[in-house]
Write a protein that holds these residues in place. Structure first.
Motif, short mmCIF file in Angstrom:
data_model
loop_
_atom_site.label_atom_id
_atom_site.label_comp_id
_atom_site.label_asym_id
_atom_site.label_seq_id
_atom_site.Cartn_x
_atom_site.Cartn_y
_atom_site.Cartn_z
N GLY A 140 -0.88 -10.68 -1.49
CA GLY A 140 -1.49 -10.03 -2.65
C GLY A 140 -2.96 -10.38 -2.79
N TYR A 141 -3.27 -11.64 -2.63
CA TYR A 141 -4.66 -12.07 -2.77
C TYR A 141 -5.53 -11.52 -1.64
CZ TYR A 141 -8.78 -15.02 -3.16
OH TYR A 141 -10.07 -15.47 -3.28
N LYS A 144 -5.42 -8.78 -0.20
CA LYS A 144 -5.73 -7.37 -0.41
C LYS A 144 -6.56 -7.14 -1.68
CE LYS A 144 -1.45 -5.96 1.89
NZ LYS A 144 -0.11 -5.31 1.72
N SER A 145 -6.84 -8.20 -2.39
CA SER A 145 -7.51 -8.07 -3.69
C SER A 145 -9.02 -8.02 -3.55
CB SER A 145 -7.12 -9.23 -4.60
OG SER A 145 -7.70 -10.43 -4.12
N ASP A 146 -9.68 -7.56 -4.62
CA ASP A 146 -11.14 -7.56 -4.66
C ASP A 146 -11.70 -8.98 -4.67
OD1 ASP A 146 -11.21 -4.80 -4.66
OD2 ASP A 146 -11.33 -4.63 -6.85
N ASP A 147 -10.95 -9.92 -5.26
CA ASP A 147 -11.40 -11.31 -5.30
C ASP A 147 -11.54 -11.87 -3.90
OD1 ASP A 147 -11.55 -11.36 -8.04
OD2 ASP A 147 -9.59 -12.28 -8.32
N LYS A 183 -12.12 -10.15 -1.14
CA LYS A 183 -13.27 -9.50 -0.51
C LYS A 183 -14.58 -10.12 -0.99
CE LYS A 183 -10.93 -5.05 0.14
NZ LYS A 183 -10.88 -3.62 -0.25
N SER A 203 -3.87 -18.08 1.67
CA SER A 203 -3.73 -16.99 0.69
C SER A 203 -2.45 -16.20 0.94
CB SER A 203 -4.92 -16.04 0.78
OG SER A 203 -6.14 -16.73 0.65
#
Length: 276
Positions: free
Chosen positions: A207-208, A210-213, A215, A204
């Motif tokens: 950006g990914y 740190k994303s909600d996706d 998590k 990853s």
């Protein structure tokens, strides 16, 4: 001209026999009984190719235990074994690591993913491809299977390669999760959760991550590995009635497994009839 399946079966019967494998009745597959409780199997998979005038094939391989067959009347066909199995790509090194994802031709793509091509009108081409495939099986698949010799090593195999088979023991499902109870397994599986998270991180970008996706994906991993597997198993340990039912089911599956294996031509003594 004999069919490709006939060529394949004849070659593999002869060359797998020294390793204790026989052809399983009703399938283009070969199996051996280990420790009277594990079925090691190797099964042919064929498909169309993108190369005109040729077809492709591969083998899948894997392990089932005598407890893996919940019903006598279920159709244990090639899809059951293929879906539970692994591909050569899981154990064999990449053939062209320097050219990974850079293919000069369609044939090279098949080569890298361990599919073997053969000319449908050329017996010598069939035999050569089958021989190449067997060499890979002999060098990589058989040593891999040789390490899985009892229920404990089978459970470890499932954790590594088929973790979905160990989920939801507390619901007494038809998968292999009750073998966690049978083998008195108390692994918290945090290592497996962390490893999967590490793989996710490595693949990853920032950006990914740190994303909600990301998590949510991490939460799903925790749920499937820790909640649905380790903690579900512990619920069985902590509930005497549930534990009793689990052991009763395991006891029933022994006879079911013997019946299924007998139908494939596998004797419970570990000695098999000669292939007709």
């Amino acid at each position: 001209m004999p069919s490709f399946n006939s060529h394949f079966n004849k070659y593999f019967i002869e060359h797998l026999s020294p390793y204790g494998f026989i052809k399983l009745k009703g399938l283009n597959a070969f199996g051996r009984l280990v420790n009277r409780e594990l079925l090691h199997y190797i099964i042919l998979t064929t498909r169309k190719s993108l190369v005109k005038g040729k077809k492709a094939f591969n083998v899948s391989f894997g392990v089932c235990s005598i407890y893996s067959f919940p019903e006598v009347n279920y159709s244990y066909d090639k899809y059951f074994f293929i879906n539970r199995g692994l591909s050569l790509i899981n154990v064999a090194p990449k053939r062209e690591p320097a050219k990974e994802n850079v293919y000069k031709s369609v044939e090279e793509l098949h080569w890298v993913i361990y599919e073997y091509l053969y000319d449908i009108n050329n017996e010598n081409d069939m035999t050569a491809a089958i021989g190449d495939c067997f060499k890979c099986v002999e060098d990589h698949v058989i040593p891999f299977l040789d390490k899985i010799t009892d229920l404990r090593s089978y459970v470890e195999y499932c954790k590594e390669h088929q973790p979905h088979l160990l989920r939801n023991a507390d619901t007494l499902p038809t998968n292999d999760s009750l073998l966690l109870i049978k083998t008195d397994d108390h692994d918290d599986l945090m290592w497996l959760f962390k490893r999967n998270c590490d793989i996710l991180l490595e693949s990853s970008d920032d950006g990914y991550r740190k994303s909600d996706d990301f998590k949510r994906t991490e939460e799903l991993l925790y749920d499937s590995i820790i909640e649905q597997t380790a903690k579900a198993r512990d619920k069985v340990y902590n509930d005497p009635e549930l534990y009793r039912k689990a052991m009763d089911i395991l006891s029933d599956r022994v006879q079911t497994g013997k019946t299924i294996l007998s139908g494939f031509g596998i004797k419970q003594t570990g000695e098999n009839d000669d292939e007709e």
